[in-house]
Design a protein around this motif. Structure first.
Motif, short mmCIF file in Angstrom:
data_model
loop_
_atom_site.label_atom_id
_atom_site.label_comp_id
_atom_site.label_asym_id
_atom_site.label_seq_id
_atom_site.Cartn_x
_atom_site.Cartn_y
_atom_site.Cartn_z
N PHE A 152 0.80 -1.22 0.00
CA PHE A 152 0.00 0.00 0.00
C PHE A 152 0.84 1.28 0.00
O PHE A 152 0.32 2.34 0.33
CB PHE A 152 -0.90 0.02 1.24
CG PHE A 152 -1.70 -1.23 1.46
CD1 PHE A 152 -2.70 -1.59 0.57
CD2 PHE A 152 -1.44 -2.05 2.55
CE1 PHE A 152 -3.45 -2.75 0.78
CE2 PHE A 152 -2.17 -3.20 2.77
CZ PHE A 152 -3.18 -3.56 1.88
N ALA A 153 2.13 1.20 -0.35
CA ALA A 153 3.00 2.38 -0.30
C ALA A 153 2.93 3.07 1.05
O ALA A 153 2.99 4.30 1.15
CB ALA A 153 2.65 3.35 -1.43
N SER A 154 2.76 2.27 2.11
CA SER A 154 2.71 2.73 3.51
C SER A 154 1.51 3.64 3.79
O SER A 154 1.52 4.38 4.79
CB SER A 154 4.02 3.44 3.90
OG SER A 154 5.11 2.57 3.79
N GLU A 155 0.46 3.56 2.99
CA GLU A 155 -0.69 4.42 3.17
C GLU A 155 -1.80 3.79 4.02
O GLU A 155 -2.75 4.47 4.39
CB GLU A 155 -1.26 4.83 1.81
CG GLU A 155 -0.31 5.69 1.00
CD GLU A 155 -0.88 6.01 -0.39
OE1 GLU A 155 -2.01 5.57 -0.68
OE2 GLU A 155 -0.19 6.69 -1.16
N LEU A 160 -4.86 0.09 12.38
CA LEU A 160 -5.86 -0.84 11.88
C LEU A 160 -5.18 -2.12 11.37
O LEU A 160 -5.67 -3.22 11.61
CB LEU A 160 -6.66 -0.18 10.75
CG LEU A 160 -7.70 -1.06 10.06
CD1 LEU A 160 -8.72 -1.61 11.05
CD2 LEU A 160 -8.40 -0.28 8.95
N LEU A 161 -4.06 -1.97 10.69
CA LEU A 161 -3.34 -3.14 10.19
C LEU A 161 -2.86 -4.01 11.35
O LEU A 161 -2.98 -5.24 11.31
CB LEU A 161 -2.16 -2.69 9.33
CG LEU A 161 -1.40 -3.78 8.57
CD1 LEU A 161 -2.33 -4.55 7.66
CD2 LEU A 161 -0.25 -3.17 7.78
N ILE A 190 -8.91 -1.10 2.18
CA ILE A 190 -8.30 -1.64 0.95
C ILE A 190 -9.03 -1.09 -0.27
O ILE A 190 -8.41 -0.67 -1.25
CB ILE A 190 -8.32 -3.18 0.96
CG1 ILE A 190 -7.38 -3.71 2.04
CG2 ILE A 190 -7.92 -3.73 -0.42
CD1 ILE A 190 -7.45 -5.22 2.21
N ARG A 191 -10.36 -1.06 -0.21
CA ARG A 191 -11.14 -0.57 -1.36
C ARG A 191 -10.86 0.92 -1.61
O ARG A 191 -10.73 1.35 -2.76
CB ARG A 191 -12.64 -0.79 -1.10
CG ARG A 191 -13.52 -0.49 -2.31
CD ARG A 191 -14.97 -0.81 -2.04
NE ARG A 191 -15.14 -2.21 -1.65
CZ ARG A 191 -15.46 -2.62 -0.43
NH1 ARG A 191 -15.63 -1.74 0.55
NH2 ARG A 191 -15.61 -3.90 -0.17
N ARG A 192 -10.76 1.70 -0.54
CA ARG A 192 -10.48 3.14 -0.69
C ARG A 192 -9.15 3.35 -1.40
O ARG A 192 -9.05 4.15 -2.35
CB ARG A 192 -10.47 3.81 0.68
CG ARG A 192 -10.18 5.30 0.64
CD ARG A 192 -10.11 5.89 2.04
NE ARG A 192 -8.88 5.48 2.74
CZ ARG A 192 -7.71 6.08 2.58
NH1 ARG A 192 -7.58 7.10 1.74
NH2 ARG A 192 -6.66 5.67 3.27
#
Length: 381
Positions: A152-155, A160-161, A190-192
């Protein structure tokens, strides 16, 4: 005439519960006892009573059969199906659909793609603390941060993770309990992020997976499958290097990691179900039987490895026995994230300062994955 499962050797069982109680409380001792019984009887298969017919094979030949006869030994109905974190996607897709699904996912996890993620992952790694620290807790954090960078490029929200991955480290039945609210929050995040990738592009794993049918599900499942397996292998590798600082050189790291994965394979037990009856060395195995293979048992088999309980990286100067070393599975269903995990671990080891082991509990502790009971306290030398 073929013999039946009832004729197979088995470890001692308990009245009423069979092997279920010991499977929950001491599974490694249980399968080691079963292996001893099987070898004493001149066999490579033993029976477990787990509430359904179950067999465990010991030999490389058994591993090869289970992992290559994909029409007989199927993933549907295996252990993964009862763990919500792993229940779906390519993990539970069987032939003939598995091959096509796997080919669609492979590019994102291939060597070339992983190489493009390396620098981003390195930069996300947790700094090695000064003073004494728990290598197991540190490995947990650094793997989570690096996977966040790769996927996720650390985003992705780190809290939460961490909350999403935490139950995987708890004993059964905790990882198998449904968590609809937590999963919904993770899937929404993930969808966002995926919608942004589809609009704007990107160069992380999510950018590769998002356009694929079922790609968001594969993202969540592969992330869960990657975290603890990689964490535990890294923690054991750091601990072994701290105990033997002469091995803390780049040209030995690969052998150290292989030896960790032989003695302490995170995937200590693999499972399949028989879609049809099969025969194995004179025994008829009925349809629906749970067929287990154990990288833990074959990695410690004294008929396959010299002094198998010794940690000896030098043994990897020679090739291992075929189908005896299976930390990432084998055949068509070899772990999707093998290159990602190995690259992450070896890059972390390459940047470690010299360490000294102080105290810890490295006893293998089986859950969904096999890891050290911990803690593993080390310090910079």
């Amino acid at each position: 005439m073929l013999s039946s499962l009832h004729d197979l050797p088995e470890p001692a069982s308990r009245p009423g519960s069979g092997h279920l109680q010991d499977w929950a409380a001491r599974p490694l001792a249980l399968i080691e006892e079963g292996a001893t019984q099987a070898l004493a009887a001149g066999q490579d298969l033993f029976r477990l009573r787990l509430g359904l017919p179950a067999v465990v094979g010991l030999s490389p030949a058994w591993n090869r059969r289970v992992l290559t006869d994909l029409n007989t030994f199927v993933s549907a109905g295996s252990f993964s199906a009862v763990v919500p974190y792993l229940a779906g996607g390519v993990i539970l897709t069987d032939a003939p659909g598995h091959g096509a699904r796997r080919r669609a996912l492979n590019p994102g996890f291939g060597k070339g793609s992983v190489q493009q993620l390396r620098e981003r992952m390195r930069q996300a790694s947790s700094p090695v603390p000064t003073g004494r620290f728990n290598a197991l807790a540190w490995a947990d954090e650094t793997v989570r941060r690096q996977l966040n960078a790769a996927y996720f490029a650390s985003e992705f929200d780190d809290r939460l993770l961490a909350a999403f991955l935490a139950p995987l480290r708890r004993p059964f039945p905790v990882p198998a309990l449904p968590r609809p609210l937590l999963f919904r929050r993770v899937e929404q995040e993930i969808r966002r992020l995926a919608e942004r990738r589809l609009r704007e592009g990107g160069d992380d794993l999510l950018s590769t997976l998002a356009p694929l049918p079922g790609g968001l599900l594969e993202t969540r499942i592969s992330l869960a499958a990657a975290h603890d397996t990689t964490t535990h292998a890294l923690a054991y590798a750091v601990w072994e290097l701290a105990k033997a600082p002469q091995d803390q050189t780049p040209h030995t790291h690969s052998a150290v990691l292989k030896e960790v994965l032989r003695l302490y394979p995170p995937g200590w037990m693999g499972s399949r179900r028989l879609s049809r009856a099969a025969e194995w060395q004179g025994t008829e195995i009925p349809r629906g039987t749970l067929a287990l293979y154990s990288p833990y048992l074959t990695g410690r088999d004294p008929t396959l490895w010299e002094r198998p309980l010794d940690f000896r990286p030098e043994r990897w100067e020679k090739s291992p026995p075929a189908w005896a070393y299976l930390p990432f599975g084998g055949g068509e269903r070899t772990c999707l994230g093998v290159h990602l995990a190995q690259t992450l671990i070896l890059d972390v080891l390459a940047e470690l300062p010299p360490l000294q082991a102080h105290w810890g509990n490295d006893e293998p502790h089986p859950g969904i994955t096999l890891g050290p009971r911990g803690p593993l306290v080390v310090e910079r030398r």
